[in-house]
Design an enzyme around this catalytic site. Structure first.
Site, mmCIF file in Angstrom:
data_model
loop_
_atom_site.group_PDB
_atom_site.id
_atom_site.type_symbol
_atom_site.label_atom_id
_atom_site.label_comp_id
_atom_site.label_asym_id
_atom_site.label_seq_id
_atom_site.Cartn_x
_atom_site.Cartn_y
_atom_site.Cartn_z
ATOM 1 N N GLY A 74 0.838 -1.211 0.000
ATOM 2 C CA GLY A 74 0.000 0.000 0.000
ATOM 3 C C GLY A 74 0.868 1.254 0.000
ATOM 4 O O GLY A 74 1.872 1.308 0.706
ATOM 5 N N ARG B 59 0.693 -4.994 -5.322
ATOM 6 C CA ARG B 59 0.845 -6.197 -4.507
ATOM 7 C C ARG B 59 1.071 -7.311 -5.527
ATOM 8 O O ARG B 59 0.346 -7.390 -6.511
ATOM 9 C CB ARG B 59 -0.409 -6.447 -3.681
ATOM 10 C CG ARG B 59 -0.757 -5.223 -2.793
ATOM 11 C CD ARG B 59 -1.765 -5.602 -1.725
ATOM 12 N NE ARG B 59 -2.400 -4.428 -1.134
ATOM 13 C CZ ARG B 59 -1.887 -3.731 -0.128
ATOM 14 N NH1 ARG B 59 -0.733 -4.058 0.388
ATOM 15 N NH2 ARG B 59 -2.540 -2.686 0.367
ATOM 16 N N THR C 10 4.404 2.537 5.620
ATOM 17 C CA THR C 10 3.014 2.056 5.665
ATOM 18 C C THR C 10 2.250 2.929 6.645
ATOM 19 O O THR C 10 2.775 3.249 7.724
ATOM 20 C CB THR C 10 2.910 0.572 6.094
ATOM 21 O OG1 THR C 10 1.539 0.309 6.475
ATOM 22 C CG2 THR C 10 3.789 0.212 7.279
ATOM 23 N N ASP D 14 -0.043 2.011 8.426
ATOM 24 C CA ASP D 14 -0.536 1.194 9.548
ATOM 25 C C ASP D 14 0.348 1.264 10.792
ATOM 26 O O ASP D 14 -0.114 0.941 11.882
ATOM 27 C CB ASP D 14 -0.653 -0.279 9.125
ATOM 28 C CG ASP D 14 -1.598 -0.475 7.949
ATOM 29 O OD1 ASP D 14 -2.458 0.391 7.727
ATOM 30 O OD2 ASP D 14 -1.468 -1.497 7.252
ATOM 31 N N ARG E 154 -5.288 -2.310 8.892
ATOM 32 C CA ARG E 154 -5.248 -3.756 8.653
ATOM 33 C C ARG E 154 -5.580 -4.480 9.951
ATOM 34 O O ARG E 154 -6.630 -4.190 10.524
ATOM 35 C CB ARG E 154 -3.877 -4.162 8.106
ATOM 36 C CG ARG E 154 -3.903 -5.454 7.310
ATOM 37 C CD ARG E 154 -2.543 -5.744 6.729
ATOM 38 N NE ARG E 154 -2.270 -4.908 5.583
ATOM 39 C CZ ARG E 154 -2.692 -5.155 4.351
ATOM 40 N NH1 ARG E 154 -3.413 -6.216 4.108
ATOM 41 N NH2 ARG E 154 -2.396 -4.350 3.353
ATOM 42 N N ASP F 107 2.555 -0.756 11.685
ATOM 43 C CA ASP F 107 2.489 -2.086 12.304
ATOM 44 C C ASP F 107 3.792 -2.867 12.144
ATOM 45 O O ASP F 107 3.780 -4.102 12.207
ATOM 46 C CB ASP F 107 1.309 -2.880 11.715
ATOM 47 C CG ASP F 107 1.418 -3.056 10.207
ATOM 48 O OD1 ASP F 107 2.281 -2.409 9.575
ATOM 49 O OD2 ASP F 107 0.633 -3.842 9.643
ATOM 50 N N ASP G 158 5.514 -4.792 6.218
ATOM 51 C CA ASP G 158 5.907 -6.144 6.612
ATOM 52 C C ASP G 158 5.929 -7.132 5.435
ATOM 53 O O ASP G 158 6.897 -7.858 5.237
ATOM 54 C CB ASP G 158 4.909 -6.590 7.704
ATOM 55 C CG ASP G 158 5.154 -7.972 8.187
ATOM 56 O OD1 ASP G 158 5.962 -8.118 9.107
ATOM 57 O OD2 ASP G 158 4.552 -8.916 7.639
HETATM 58 O O1 F6P Z 1 -1.544 -1.461 4.595
HETATM 59 C C1 F6P Z 1 -2.127 -0.260 4.241
HETATM 60 C C2 F6P Z 1 -3.605 -0.406 4.050
HETATM 61 O O2 F6P Z 1 -4.147 0.843 3.696
HETATM 62 C C3 F6P Z 1 -4.381 -1.013 5.223
HETATM 63 O O3 F6P Z 1 -4.621 -0.071 6.243
HETATM 64 C C4 F6P Z 1 -5.615 -1.514 4.550
HETATM 65 O O4 F6P Z 1 -6.212 -2.565 5.283
HETATM 66 C C5 F6P Z 1 -5.095 -1.992 3.222
HETATM 67 O O5 F6P Z 1 -3.869 -1.313 2.985
HETATM 68 C C6 F6P Z 1 -6.010 -1.745 2.057
HETATM 69 O O6 F6P Z 1 -5.448 -2.332 0.927
HETATM 70 P P1 F6P Z 1 -5.921 -2.049 -0.565
HETATM 71 O O7 F6P Z 1 -5.320 -0.736 -0.987
HETATM 72 O O8 F6P Z 1 -5.375 -3.177 -1.331
HETATM 73 O O9 F6P Z 1 -7.419 -1.944 -0.551
#
Ligand code: F6P
Length: 319
Positions: free
Chosen positions: A11, A72, A125, A127, A171, A129, A103
């Site tokens: 992300g 991803r 990120t 998050d 997340r 995390d 991560d």
């Molecule tokens: O890891 C960053 C994040 O924004 C999380 O907070 C969220 O759960 C996820 O990515 C959303 O992913 P995507 O952009 O694939 O919808």
């Protein structure tokens, strides 16, 4: 060390561009050749490499998103994808790699490290995390975005005397909810790290209403459950007016805060230093007040510390 490559993965997070800029400029400062890989691991498999110059990162420090694009990559989870990526880096004679991401990206980076490619991770990120860094790039901007949203929702919540349940990202972690909740004065913060007692949440809301509070804010981390569900239950139990707002991906955008730009500049530059020192298989973080390298193995060995003192403090201050 002659040729370095950098990419962003997973992300996007505000400040990733500032980190790319730091890697590019610090590399050029040391006389290295620097390349950008587009679309993270996906681009590595598909050979999307571009030479970077000083001007490639001009006018980017204030921009959200990532100029290198991100993705991803399910393909990199396969041994075939990994072999293609490794072969490509070897063909290109890349001596060192900087991976900016979270991560999941570092797990991919460790594969490259184990294949003999010098690799350093930079935590990016929203998050926050990732263990062994108190802050990851993008977190500060994201919590400020949430606070801005809370401020706006407070205005309308007060005017209509409503309860607002706001769902934030993170997340499976509650760091965004915790810090935005503390800074935003939320009545309750619902996070995956702590048990969730709806009766207590409702009792707290009712006490607020009884003493004349005009509005209340409940923050729900996406990993703890759905704000729609929490909002529905509060409405059913208390028979009060409730509205639900899911902030979603707007938390990932926007101009990076000064904090994130500074963090990204420091970590990006340090990643180049570490490669020059011959290090690999490490993440560079801002940990306990210092810029510090930690092995990926150690980073994966534990979860980011949840700040329980702040969680308790937020509850006391919202009494
Ligand atoms: O890891 C960053 C994040 O924004 C999380 O907070 C969220 O759960 C996820 O990515 C959303 O992913 P995507 O952009 O694939 O919808």
């Amino acid at each position: 060390m002659n040729k370095i490559a950098v990419f962003t993965s997973g992300g996007d997070a505000p400040g990733m561009n500032a980190a790319v800029r730091a890697v590019v400029r610090k590399s050029i400062f040391h006389g290295l050749k620097i390349y950008g890989i587009k679309r993270g691991f996906h681009g590595l498999i598909n050979q999307e490499i571009i030479p970077m110059q000083l001007g490639s990162v001009a006018d980017t420090i204030h921009r959200g998103g990532t100029i290198l694009l991100t993705a991803r990559s399910p393909d990199f989870l396969t041994t075939e994808g990994q072999s293609k990526a490794i072969a490509f880096l070897q063909e290109q004679e890349i001596d060192g790699l900087v991976v900016i991401g979270g991560d999941g990206s570092f797990r991919g980076a460790r594969v490259l490290h184990e294949a003999g490619i010098a690799t350093v991770g930079v935590p990016g990120t929203i998050d926050n995390d990732v263990a062994f860094t108190d802050y990851s790039i993008g977190f500060d901007t994201a919590i400020n975005t949430v606070i801005d949203a809370i401020n706006k929702l407070r205005d309308t919540a007060t005017s209509h005397e409503r309860i607002y349940v706001i769902e934030v990202m993170g997340r499976s972690s509650g760091h965004i909810a915790l810090m935005a909740g503390l800074a935003g004065g939320a009545e309750s913060i619902i996070v995956p790290e702590a048990p969730f007692d709806l009766t207590e949440v409702c009792n707290r809301l009712q006490r607020g209403v009884d003493r004349g509070k005009l509005h209340s804010i409940i923050l729900v981390a996406e990993g703890a459950g759905s704000a729609m569900h929490v909002g529905g239950e509060i409405k059913r139990i208390l028979q009060l007016e409730v509205r639900v707002t899911i902030l979603g991906h707007l938390q990932r955008g926007g101009t990076p805060s000064a904090f994130d730009r500074i963090l990204a500049s420091r970590l990006g530059a340090k990643a180049v230093d570490l490669l020059l020192e011959g290090q690999s298989g490490v993440m560079v973080g801002f940990y306990k007040g210092e810029i510090k390298a930690t092995s990926f193995d150690d980073v994966f060995s534990q979860a980011q510390a949840f700040i329980w003192d702040d969680y308790k403090l937020a509850a006391i201050l919202a009494i």
